[in-house]
Design a protein around this motif. Structure first.
Motif, short mmCIF file in Angstrom:
data_model
loop_
_atom_site.label_atom_id
_atom_site.label_comp_id
_atom_site.label_asym_id
_atom_site.label_seq_id
_atom_site.Cartn_x
_atom_site.Cartn_y
_atom_site.Cartn_z
N ALA A 1 0.43 -1.05 -8.89
CA ALA A 1 0.19 -2.39 -8.35
C ALA A 1 1.11 -3.42 -9.00
CB ALA A 1 -1.27 -2.78 -8.59
N GLN B 1 3.95 -4.95 0.06
CA GLN B 1 2.86 -5.70 -0.54
C GLN B 1 3.34 -7.11 -0.86
OE1 GLN B 1 -0.31 -4.66 -1.12
NE2 GLN B 1 0.09 -2.68 -0.19
N ASN C 1 4.13 -4.58 -6.98
CA ASN C 1 3.94 -5.29 -5.71
C ASN C 1 5.03 -6.33 -5.48
OD1 ASN C 1 1.75 -3.85 -5.14
ND2 ASN C 1 0.23 -5.48 -5.47
N ALA D 1 4.33 -0.24 -2.28
CA ALA D 1 3.99 -1.38 -3.11
C ALA D 1 5.18 -2.32 -3.24
CB ALA D 1 3.55 -0.91 -4.50
#
Lengths: 484, 106
Positions: free
Chosen positions: A368, A443, A371, A439
């Motif tokens: 994450a 994202q 991102n 990601a």
């Protein structure tokens, strides 16, 4: 045209001199040590190209073998160590924060020096042709890795990883020496060529000795399975890769695995000359390769932390390499394994090299944290994209050709079932490697995203690795020609 | 008069005790003792093999005895590094039990 044995001593001497420099000049900027080591290791790398196998200090019954394969893996170890040092320079601020000392940079010196000692061990392993030599070189590598994994001694994750690595590594050492004992007991020799000679001297090995010999060889295989991260001896990998400092994780996944496979190929040599043992060893290798492929790829799927993901991916790659070892009867297998390891070095180091600045800016190494990297720093995202596609095995990258050569060798040996498992698991691989790509490009950018800082040296290394992944992926011929 | 088989039984027993200690005990120091026992089991059988299988010249196989010395040295190095890591772990977490090593889980 120099003999080859001084090279390892030079590397060792470099390490000792750097340790002394670290102790006698406490006010020096410790990054200088890493730069000095980089320059000297580069010099040794150039020197290895002037070694000629024919003129080497090696006898067939000796414990030190400098054949083309050995020299190639010495160069491999030197390149891996230099890349580790580049990563370590990039990672230095994290180490400084984790080890509070009386003055800035205290405790940073050894972080740059220990990889040099590991490098000497890896180089000796590449040339080891005797169980005594294999044991000593392997332990030099393993013990220096214990320290490096547990290096961030104020950080519980690193210490925990170090403890787990210590216990399981020492356990595998125990298996290794007990296995060597039994092989020695039945052949009366510790040298690999002498063992092969001992087997050739007797017409047929009696059943009871065969069982004992297989027991010994099995224990050695368990120990080497630990080193190369093959299932079912892989349980240390995710935790240790996750907890260790990032440069050490990269070095562990490339250096330790490559050296493990060189030793595996050398150790199996004498045993594959005995037909009664050969079929059983090949079966065991096939089973190991199948389990490792399935476990590594399936367990990687739900991961959210990139270092853990790369840990499971390293297990999966060990599976493809074991598939190559199981097809050792094919003349293509040796070159396929070496080519795969070269590709693995390029893409793994590139992935970890990009991970360090991103993790520094985002404050963690989860997927994450990547991102929106495609918009924040397009260059880094492009390099990471290349690394991930190559790890997954997309055509026109080195990862694809590596898998292609391995499958080719396996097809030649008629291991269709193993190839089928391989193809299916490659498809699984696409899923988890592309999670990182997703990601980065699909994202949204987090609102509090800090700018990603990357040093010029790191940029150069990343560009170099990315270019090599593409060039070798499209024109493998020059690399294939220099491979042993 | 003890024969080779006797030594091998003792060495096998030592190896199994060490391995069981590693697998069953929960204290890292005791696990470490088990690991050392496994290495010494290998030493004992190496020396026994070397003594009972003399070479063509009637002398014992010296390769194995040299390996024993290397194993002893490496085991000492391993203990030095290992105990240092365990001490650092104790300072950070105040424990030497494997159940408490649970930071790294997914």
């Amino acid at each position: 045209m120099t003999p080859s044995f001084p090279i390892e001593f030079c590397v060792l001497f470099l390490g000792v001199v750097l340790l002394l420099a670290d102790a006698f000049f406490p006010d020096m900027d410790k990054r200088k040590l890493a730069h000095i080591a980089l320059v000297w290791l580069g010099g040794f790398l150039v020197a290895t190209f002037f070694l000629r196998p024919a003129l080497l200090w090696a006898s067939p019954a000796g414990f030190y073998l400098a054949d083309p394969l050995g020299i190639f893996f010495k160069q491999f170890a030197l390149v891996a160590t230099m890349l580790t040092l580049v990563l370590a320079i990039e990672y230095a601020p994290v180490v400084e924060r984790a080890i509070p000392g009386s003055k800035p940079g205290a405790g940073l010196g050894e972080f740059f020096i220990l990889p040099v000692f590991t490098c000497a061990g890896l180089m000796w392993m590449a040339s080891a042709a005797d169980f005594i030599m294999i044991f000593c070189a392997l332990e030099l590598v393993t013990i220096s890795f214990y320290i490096q994994v547990a290096y961030l001694r104020k950080c519980p994750a690193s210490l925990e990883a170090g403890t787990k690595f210590l216990i399981l590594g020492a356990l595998s050492t125990g298996f290794l020496v007990y296995g060597i004992t039994w092989i020695y007991g039945l052949s009366g020799q510790t040298g690999l060529s002498a063992i092969a000679g001992a087997f050739a001297g007797i017409p047929a090995i009696p059943q009871s000795s065969q069982t004992a010999l297989l027991f010994g060889l099995g224990l050695v295989l368990v120990a080497l399975g630990f080193k190369v991260a093959a299932a079912p001896f892989q349980f240390w990998v995710p935790d240790v890769y996750h907890g260790a400092p990032t440069p050490v994780t990269a070095f562990l996944s490339v250096g330790s695995k490559a050296a493990g496979f060189v030793v595996l190929m050398r150790v199996l040599g004498p045993f594959l000359t005995v037909p009664e043992i050969e079929t059983r060893v090949i079966t065991v290798l096939q089973v190991l390769a199948g389990i490792t492929l399935i476990y590594g790829n399936l367990a990687a799927m739900p991961q959210t932390n990139l270092k853990r993901l790369l840990g499971y991916s390293s297990i999966a790659h060990a599976g493809y390499l074991l598939m190559g070892v199981a097809s050792v009867g094919s003349p293509l297998a040796g070159r396929a394994i070496v080519f795969y390891l070269v590709g693995y070095l390029l893409m793994t180091f590139l992935a970890f090299l990009i991970l360090i600045p991103v993790a520094k800016a985002a404050g963690g190494d989860d997927i994450a944290h990547f991102n929106g990297l495609g918009r924040r720093s397009p260059g880094l995202a492009l390099a990471m994209l290349l690394a991930m596609l190559s790890l997954a095995g997309l055509p026109f990258t080195v990862g694809f050709l590596g898998k292609f050569f391995i499958f080719e060798a396996a097809m030649q040996e008629q291991q269709y079932f193993l190839v089928a498992i391989g193809v299916v698991t490659v498809a699984c691989g696409f899923y988890y490697y592309l999670k990182v790509v997703r990601a980065m490009y699909w994202q949204p950018v987090p609102v509090d995203a800090a700018p990603v800082e990357f040093s010029p040296l790191g940029r150069f290394a990343a560009a170099f690795l990315a270019a090599l992944i593409l060039i070798v992926g499209i024109f493998p011929k020059p690399i294939l020609d220099i491979l042993p | 008069m003890p024969t080779l088989a006797h030594y091998l039984y003792v060495s096998g027993a030592l190896f199994s005790i060490g391995l069981l200690g590693v697998l069953l005990r929960r204290n890292i120091l005791i696990i470490f003792m088990g690991l050392e026992l496994m290495l010494n089991a290998a030493n004992l059988s190496l020396v026994a093999f070397s003594r009972f299988h003399p070479g063509l010249d009637g002398l014992p196989g010296y390769n194995a005895q040299v390996l024993v010395f290397f194993i002893i040295t490496v085991a000492a190095a391993e203990v030095a590094v290992g105990l240092a890591i365990i001490v650092a772990l104790f300072r950070a977490k105040q424990t030497v039990h494997v159940e408490d090593l649970d930071t790294l889980k997914f």
